[in-house]
Scaffold this active site. Sequence first.
Site, PDB file in Angstrom:
ATOM      1  CG  HIS A  18      43.271   2.611  -7.537  1.00  0.00           C
ATOM      2  ND1 HIS A  18      44.287   3.505  -7.811  1.00  0.00           N
ATOM      3  CD2 HIS A  18      42.119   3.297  -7.749  1.00  0.00           C
ATOM      4  CE1 HIS A  18      43.772   4.667  -8.163  1.00  0.00           C
ATOM      5  NE2 HIS A  18      42.453   4.569  -8.130  1.00  0.00           N
ATOM      6  CE  LYS A 164      39.724  11.275  -7.985  1.00  0.00           C
ATOM      7  NZ  LYS A 164      38.482  11.442  -8.761  1.00  0.00           N
ATOM      8  CE  LYS A 166      39.514   7.584  -5.890  1.00  0.00           C
ATOM      9  NZ  LYS A 166      38.249   8.276  -6.167  1.00  0.00           N
ATOM     10  CG  ASP A 195      37.128  11.297  -4.941  1.00  0.00           C
ATOM     11  OD1 ASP A 195      36.199  11.588  -4.167  1.00  0.00           O
ATOM     12  OD2 ASP A 195      36.963  10.655  -5.993  1.00  0.00           O
ATOM     13  CD  GLU A 221      36.287  13.505  -7.351  1.00  0.00           C
ATOM     14  OE1 GLU A 221      37.432  13.905  -7.660  1.00  0.00           O
ATOM     15  OE2 GLU A 221      35.754  12.534  -7.913  1.00  0.00           O
ATOM     16  CG  ASP A 246      32.513  11.592  -8.552  1.00  0.00           C
ATOM     17  OD1 ASP A 246      31.827  11.399  -9.574  1.00  0.00           O
ATOM     18  OD2 ASP A 246      33.445  10.823  -8.228  1.00  0.00           O
ATOM     19  CE  LYS A 270      33.437   9.661 -11.704  1.00  0.00           C
ATOM     20  NZ  LYS A 270      33.433   8.912 -10.446  1.00  0.00           N
ATOM     21  CD  GLU A 324      38.445  11.203 -12.135  1.00  0.00           C
ATOM     22  OE1 GLU A 324      39.101  11.597 -11.162  1.00  0.00           O
ATOM     23  OE2 GLU A 324      37.316  10.692 -12.039  1.00  0.00           O
TER      24      GLU A 324
END
Length: 370
Positions: A18, A164, A166, A195, A221, A246, A270, A324
Amino acid sequence: MYKSVETILVDIPTIRPHKLSVTTMQTQTLVLIKIITEDGIVGWGEATTIGGLNYGEESPESVKANIDTYFKPLLLSIKAPLNVAQTLKLIRKSINGNRFAKCAIQTALLEIQAKRLNVPVSELLGGRIRDRLPVLWTLASGDTDKDIAEAKKMIELKRHNTFKLKIGSNPLQHDVDHVIAIKKALGPEISVRVDVNRAWSELECVKGIQQLQDGGIDLIEQPCAIENTDALARLTARFDVDIMADEVLTGPDSAYRIAKKSGADVFAVKVEQSGGLIEACEVAKIARLAGISLYGGTMLEGPVGSIASAHAFSTFETLEFGTELFGPLLLTQSILKTPLQYENFELVVPNTPGLGIEVDEDKLEQLRRH
Ligand code: MUC
Ligand code: MG
C-alpha cells in the site's frame, strides 16, 4: 473499578503493498487495547497508526509504552466510581498529548458503558442517523494498470464504487497522468479522488490541482504541508474542486481554527486524530456550523478502530463524501469471530450492545507480538 488494562500489538501482512507518499506498507501493526472492569465487562479500543512514525506522532511501540507506563496505573488507581466523562477529564488532567492512545482508551470506556446499558456505542454519542456507511477503496499499488483492474473488480463485486488514489511519491506530472488515466478508464459515473498526503509545495499544488480539476477529479485531500494552513485556505478559495483537510486536523481546536479562516471545503474526520469518538463528533459539529462538508477518514485501523469510527460517523448529521473505513479489507487476516459486514458498497454499523463485534482471542494470541 478496572481490573486490567492491556495493550496488544498485532502485525498483519497487507493484501498488497500500500503505497503512500510517506511510506509503502507491507504490514499493518494493529494496536489494540483491552480493558476489563472488576465486574467482568470487557471493552476494546484501537490506536493503530500508519508506517511506524512515518505518518503520525505516535508509533505502535510508543502507544504501548505510554499506556503501560502512564494510562494503565492511572486507570487502575481509580477507586470511586467515575463515569466516562469524569474518567476522561482525569486522563486529560494527568496526560498531555497522545491522541491515538487517548482515543483507544476512550473507545474501550465507551464500549464498557454501552455494554452496561445494553445499547450500541452510537447511542452514547447522541444516537445514529444511519445504519450503513458508504465506503470507498484506496488504489495504492503504484501501478496504473493494476489500479484500474483492481477498481473494476471492486465495482463488479459491489464492494466499492468510489476510489481514492494515493499520490505524491512520484514526480508531479507522472502522478497527475496516472490519476487522469484511471479516471478516464473508470468513466464519468465513478468518483475518483486523490490524497497527496502533504507532498506538494503550494506552487506544485496550483499546477497539479488545476489539471486534476480539469480531468474530472472530485476531491483533493491534504495536498500541502500540515503547517501551511494558509496555503490550504488559498487553494480552497482558488479552485472549484473541493479541497479536503486531513493531517492538519488534530482535534476540535485545529478544526475550529481552520473553519474560522475557511481553510477547507471538506473535513476528513478521524477518531484517532481527533483524540476520541466524542472529539470526532465535536469536529463534525464545528464543520457543520461552518458549512464545511464531511468525510469519515481512517488511520487504516483493523476492525475495532474501524467499527468504533463507524459508530461515531453514523451520528453525523451529514456525511457528504462518505467514508474510507476499508482498513480491515486491506489485511490478510481477520481478528474477529464474525468479520465486519461490507455489502452493496457499504459497511453495516452493528446494532448490538457495545461496539457490536466479537474479538477472536485465540486468533489474537497466535498473531500478537511477544
Ligand atoms: C490518509 O491519509 O488518509 C487513509 C486511506 C489510506 O489509504 O491511507 C489513509 C491515510
Ligand atoms: Mg489522507
